[in-house]
Design a protein around this motif. Structure first.
Motif, PDB file in Angstrom:
ATOM      1  N   GLU A 156       0.821  -1.208   0.000  1.00  0.00           N
ATOM      2  CA  GLU A 156       0.000   0.000   0.000  1.00  0.00           C
ATOM      3  C   GLU A 156       0.859   1.264   0.000  1.00  0.00           C
ATOM      4  OE1 GLU A 156      -3.575   0.795   0.068  1.00  0.00           O
ATOM      5  OE2 GLU A 156      -3.342  -1.093  -1.002  1.00  0.00           O
ATOM      6  N   ALA A 157       1.991   1.210   0.688  1.00  0.00           N
ATOM      7  CA  ALA A 157       2.897   2.361   0.694  1.00  0.00           C
ATOM      8  C   ALA A 157       3.502   2.579  -0.687  1.00  0.00           C
ATOM      9  CB  ALA A 157       3.998   2.159   1.728  1.00  0.00           C
ATOM     10  N   THR A 158       3.686   1.495  -1.428  1.00  0.00           N
ATOM     11  CA  THR A 158       4.237   1.586  -2.781  1.00  0.00           C
ATOM     12  C   THR A 158       3.214   2.158  -3.748  1.00  0.00           C
ATOM     13  OG1 THR A 158       5.668  -0.311  -2.347  1.00  0.00           O
ATOM     14  CG2 THR A 158       5.309   0.269  -4.655  1.00  0.00           C
ATOM     15  N   ARG A 159       1.980   1.636  -3.674  1.00  0.00           N
ATOM     16  CA  ARG A 159       0.898   2.181  -4.509  1.00  0.00           C
ATOM     17  C   ARG A 159      -0.415   2.030  -3.765  1.00  0.00           C
ATOM     18  NH1 ARG A 159      -2.963   1.188  -8.420  1.00  0.00           N
ATOM     19  NH2 ARG A 159      -2.719  -1.078  -8.443  1.00  0.00           N
ATOM     20  N   SER A 160      -0.946   3.123  -3.308  1.00  0.00           N
ATOM     21  CA  SER A 160      -2.173   3.105  -2.520  1.00  0.00           C
ATOM     22  C   SER A 160      -3.334   2.505  -3.316  1.00  0.00           C
ATOM     23  CB  SER A 160      -2.537   4.532  -2.093  1.00  0.00           C
ATOM     24  OG  SER A 160      -3.721   4.541  -1.334  1.00  0.00           O
ATOM     25  N   GLY A 161      -4.050   1.594  -2.678  1.00  0.00           N
ATOM     26  CA  GLY A 161      -5.210   0.973  -3.308  1.00  0.00           C
ATOM     27  C   GLY A 161      -4.923  -0.335  -4.015  1.00  0.00           C
ATOM     28  N   CYS A 162      -3.638  -0.707  -4.103  1.00  0.00           N
ATOM     29  CA  CYS A 162      -3.283  -1.891  -4.888  1.00  0.00           C
ATOM     30  C   CYS A 162      -3.756  -3.192  -4.240  1.00  0.00           C
ATOM     31  CB  CYS A 162      -1.789  -1.937  -5.159  1.00  0.00           C
ATOM     32  SG  CYS A 162      -0.771  -2.245  -3.704  1.00  0.00           S
ATOM     33  N   VAL A 163      -3.829  -3.242  -2.919  1.00  0.00           N
ATOM     34  CA  VAL A 163      -4.253  -4.476  -2.255  1.00  0.00           C
ATOM     35  C   VAL A 163      -5.707  -4.790  -2.599  1.00  0.00           C
ATOM     36  CG1 VAL A 163      -4.697  -5.582  -0.030  1.00  0.00           C
ATOM     37  CG2 VAL A 163      -2.571  -4.312  -0.401  1.00  0.00           C
ATOM     38  N   ALA A 164      -6.575  -3.803  -2.494  1.00  0.00           N
ATOM     39  CA  ALA A 164      -7.978  -4.012  -2.842  1.00  0.00           C
ATOM     40  C   ALA A 164      -8.128  -4.351  -4.322  1.00  0.00           C
ATOM     41  CB  ALA A 164      -8.798  -2.777  -2.499  1.00  0.00           C
ATOM     42  N   GLU A 165      -7.384  -3.679  -5.171  1.00  0.00           N
ATOM     43  CA  GLU A 165      -7.491  -3.894  -6.616  1.00  0.00           C
ATOM     44  C   GLU A 165      -7.017  -5.281  -7.034  1.00  0.00           C
ATOM     45  OE1 GLU A 165      -5.520  -0.862  -8.846  1.00  0.00           O
ATOM     46  OE2 GLU A 165      -6.406   0.756  -7.664  1.00  0.00           O
ATOM     47  N   ASN A 166      -5.871  -5.703  -6.493  1.00  0.00           N
ATOM     48  CA  ASN A 166      -5.232  -6.914  -7.004  1.00  0.00           C
ATOM     49  C   ASN A 166      -5.372  -8.146  -6.120  1.00  0.00           C
ATOM     50  OD1 ASN A 166      -4.379  -5.536  -9.296  1.00  0.00           O
ATOM     51  ND2 ASN A 166      -2.455  -4.884  -8.340  1.00  0.00           N
ATOM     52  N   LEU A 167      -5.715  -7.947  -4.855  1.00  0.00           N
ATOM     53  CA  LEU A 167      -5.902  -9.093  -3.955  1.00  0.00           C
ATOM     54  C   LEU A 167      -7.313  -9.193  -3.415  1.00  0.00           C
ATOM     55  CD1 LEU A 167      -2.566  -9.005  -1.890  1.00  0.00           C
ATOM     56  CD2 LEU A 167      -3.107 -10.411  -3.885  1.00  0.00           C
ATOM     57  N   GLY A 168      -8.077  -8.114  -3.540  1.00  0.00           N
ATOM     58  CA  GLY A 168      -9.476  -8.172  -3.148  1.00  0.00           C
ATOM     59  C   GLY A 168      -9.792  -7.500  -1.825  1.00  0.00           C
ATOM     60  N   PRO A 169     -11.095  -7.298  -1.564  1.00  0.00           N
ATOM     61  CA  PRO A 169     -11.524  -6.541  -0.379  1.00  0.00           C
ATOM     62  C   PRO A 169     -11.244  -7.237   0.951  1.00  0.00           C
ATOM     63  CG  PRO A 169     -13.414  -7.507  -1.504  1.00  0.00           C
ATOM     64  CD  PRO A 169     -12.236  -7.711  -2.406  1.00  0.00           C
ATOM     65  N   THR A 170     -11.188  -8.577   0.958  1.00  0.00           N
ATOM     66  CA  THR A 170     -10.973  -9.284   2.226  1.00  0.00           C
ATOM     67  C   THR A 170      -9.593  -8.979   2.811  1.00  0.00           C
ATOM     68  OG1 THR A 170     -12.451 -11.088   1.570  1.00  0.00           O
ATOM     69  CG2 THR A 170     -10.881 -11.540   3.347  1.00  0.00           C
ATOM     70  N   LEU A 171      -8.560  -9.069   1.985  1.00  0.00           N
ATOM     71  CA  LEU A 171      -7.213  -8.784   2.478  1.00  0.00           C
ATOM     72  C   LEU A 171      -7.035  -7.296   2.750  1.00  0.00           C
ATOM     73  CD1 LEU A 171      -4.894 -11.186   0.445  1.00  0.00           C
ATOM     74  CD2 LEU A 171      -5.953 -11.482   2.673  1.00  0.00           C
ATOM     75  N   ASP A 172      -7.705  -6.469   1.963  1.00  0.00           N
ATOM     76  CA  ASP A 172      -7.651  -5.025   2.224  1.00  0.00           C
ATOM     77  C   ASP A 172      -8.265  -4.709   3.583  1.00  0.00           C
ATOM     78  OD1 ASP A 172      -7.268  -2.195   1.320  1.00  0.00           O
ATOM     79  OD2 ASP A 172      -9.449  -2.176   1.471  1.00  0.00           O
ATOM     80  N   GLN A 173      -9.402  -5.320   3.910  1.00  0.00           N
ATOM     81  CA  GLN A 173     -10.048  -5.078   5.198  1.00  0.00           C
ATOM     82  C   GLN A 173      -9.218  -5.648   6.333  1.00  0.00           C
ATOM     83  OE1 GLN A 173     -12.903  -3.159   5.641  1.00  0.00           O
ATOM     84  NE2 GLN A 173     -12.137  -3.267   7.752  1.00  0.00           N
TER      85      GLN A 173
ATOM     86  N   LEU B  37      10.137   0.807  -1.572  1.00  0.00           N
ATOM     87  CA  LEU B  37       9.009   1.376  -2.306  1.00  0.00           C
ATOM     88  C   LEU B  37       9.174   1.227  -3.819  1.00  0.00           C
ATOM     89  CD1 LEU B  37       8.442   4.640  -0.237  1.00  0.00           C
ATOM     90  CD2 LEU B  37       7.191   2.466  -0.076  1.00  0.00           C
ATOM     91  N   GLU B  38      10.204   0.466  -4.225  1.00  0.00           N
ATOM     92  CA  GLU B  38      10.482   0.185  -5.642  1.00  0.00           C
ATOM     93  C   GLU B  38      10.718   1.460  -6.447  1.00  0.00           C
ATOM     94  OE1 GLU B  38       7.526  -2.416  -7.269  1.00  0.00           O
ATOM     95  OE2 GLU B  38       7.880  -3.980  -5.781  1.00  0.00           O
ATOM     96  N   GLN B  39      11.356   2.443  -5.786  1.00  0.00           N
ATOM     97  CA  GLN B  39      11.681   3.702  -6.448  1.00  0.00           C
ATOM     98  C   GLN B  39      13.116   3.733  -6.951  1.00  0.00           C
ATOM     99  OE1 GLN B  39      10.766   6.632  -3.454  1.00  0.00           O
ATOM    100  NE2 GLN B  39       8.553   6.396  -3.685  1.00  0.00           N
ATOM    101  N   SER B  40      13.990   2.923  -6.344  1.00  0.00           N
ATOM    102  CA  SER B  40      15.383   2.847  -6.760  1.00  0.00           C
ATOM    103  C   SER B  40      16.006   1.611  -6.115  1.00  0.00           C
ATOM    104  CB  SER B  40      16.150   4.100  -6.337  1.00  0.00           C
ATOM    105  OG  SER B  40      16.430   4.079  -4.941  1.00  0.00           O
ATOM    106  N   ASP B  41      17.289   1.399  -6.349  1.00  0.00           N
ATOM    107  CA  ASP B  41      18.005   0.290  -5.730  1.00  0.00           C
ATOM    108  C   ASP B  41      18.712   0.707  -4.448  1.00  0.00           C
ATOM    109  OD1 ASP B  41      17.272  -1.566  -7.669  1.00  0.00           O
ATOM    110  OD2 ASP B  41      18.949  -1.008  -8.974  1.00  0.00           O
TER     111      ASP B  41
END
Length: 264
Positions: free
Chosen positions: A201-218, A246-250
């Protein structure tokens, strides 16, 4: 100022003493105080240390913390390298572990602490179920990049990819303690899962709900609202993510420098 793990400073020592009453569902402070205090040594980043710090925070445990930085003088570095079982960090001693022969390896540490604190179930069967859950969460963690991606192709037929693994994690959560109930003891695998989801979520807000679903997001939302975890996340003991995490650099550097005096 501390810019990241390679900061040119000596190791930092902190006494972590959570405020408030200790939770009844975990091992009592009085029992733990009968042994030598816990000493946790790890680099000055989240990394493999975050699940350990969060587990200790949830249990309301007192411990001492040493933060090591990569550019520290080798004379100092070799002191912990010689004592560490595998020459690496994280590393713990105390609570029954000799200072001269500490335990390393994050998996061994988290299981030791979970048993010590009452976060590993109450039977051999429960331990096995929690272990299975933990190993499945590790499979999920191997694919952070896919979880954080925008509109990835979701192939549920490949068991090791995060989309199918996420569904397995959902099923396993049904038999785990309810994180909304602060009177129950959550287990170490749940702690590990929330650290993985939070990083995504810190890397991209909302990604857990989008890609893993509402159960893991909750689940993630419920875990971070537990009082002791919430207090930890708002405290100076909770380090910021590095650009690499955060996958912004190495680089294991922070977005902004941390003032040494603010860390405690």
């Amino acid at each position: 100022e501390i810019l990241g793990v390679m900061g040119p400073i000596d190791p930092l020592f902190f006494e972590i003493r959570p405020k408030g009453e200790k939770p009844d569902q975990y091992t009592s402070k009085e029992l733990l105080d009968q042994e030598e205090p816990l000493l946790f040594t790890y680099f000055g980043i989240k990394g493999l240390g975050e699940q350990i710090r969060m587990l200790l925070a949830e249990a309301g445990a007192d411990y001492d913390s040493v933060l090591v930085f990569g550019s520290v003088d080798q004379e100092h570095a070799m002191q912990w390298k010689k004592r560490s079982a595998n020459g690496l960090l994280p590393m713990i001693s105390g609570w029954g572990i000799s200072r001269t022969t500490p335990i390393s390896q994050s998996g061994a540490i988290i299981r030791f602490l979970a048993r010590k604190l009452g976060m590993y179930g109450t039977s051999v069967l429960e331990e096995a179920v929690i272990d299975c859950f933990y190993e499945t969460v590790k499979d999920l963690a191997d694919h952070n990049t896919l979880i954080c991606a925008s509109d990835p192709e979701k192939d549920y037929s490949i068991a090791k990819l995060p989309f199918a693994t996420g569904r397995c994690v959902e099923k396993m959560l049904k038999v785990m303690p309810d994180p909304k109930d602060d009177t129950v003891a959550v287990n170490f695998a749940q702690i590990y899962l929330v650290t993985i989801l939070m990083q995504c979520e810190a890397t991209r807000s909302g990604c857990v709900a989008e890609n893993l679903g509402p159960t893991l997001d909750q689940f993630c939302r419920d875990m971070v609202q537990r009082p002791r975890i919430s207090a930890f996340l708002q405290s100076p003991a909770c380090l910021p993510y590095t650009r690499k995490e955060l996958e912004q650099s190495d680089s294991y550097t922070f977005d902004a420098p941390i003032i040494r005096g603010s860390m405690k």
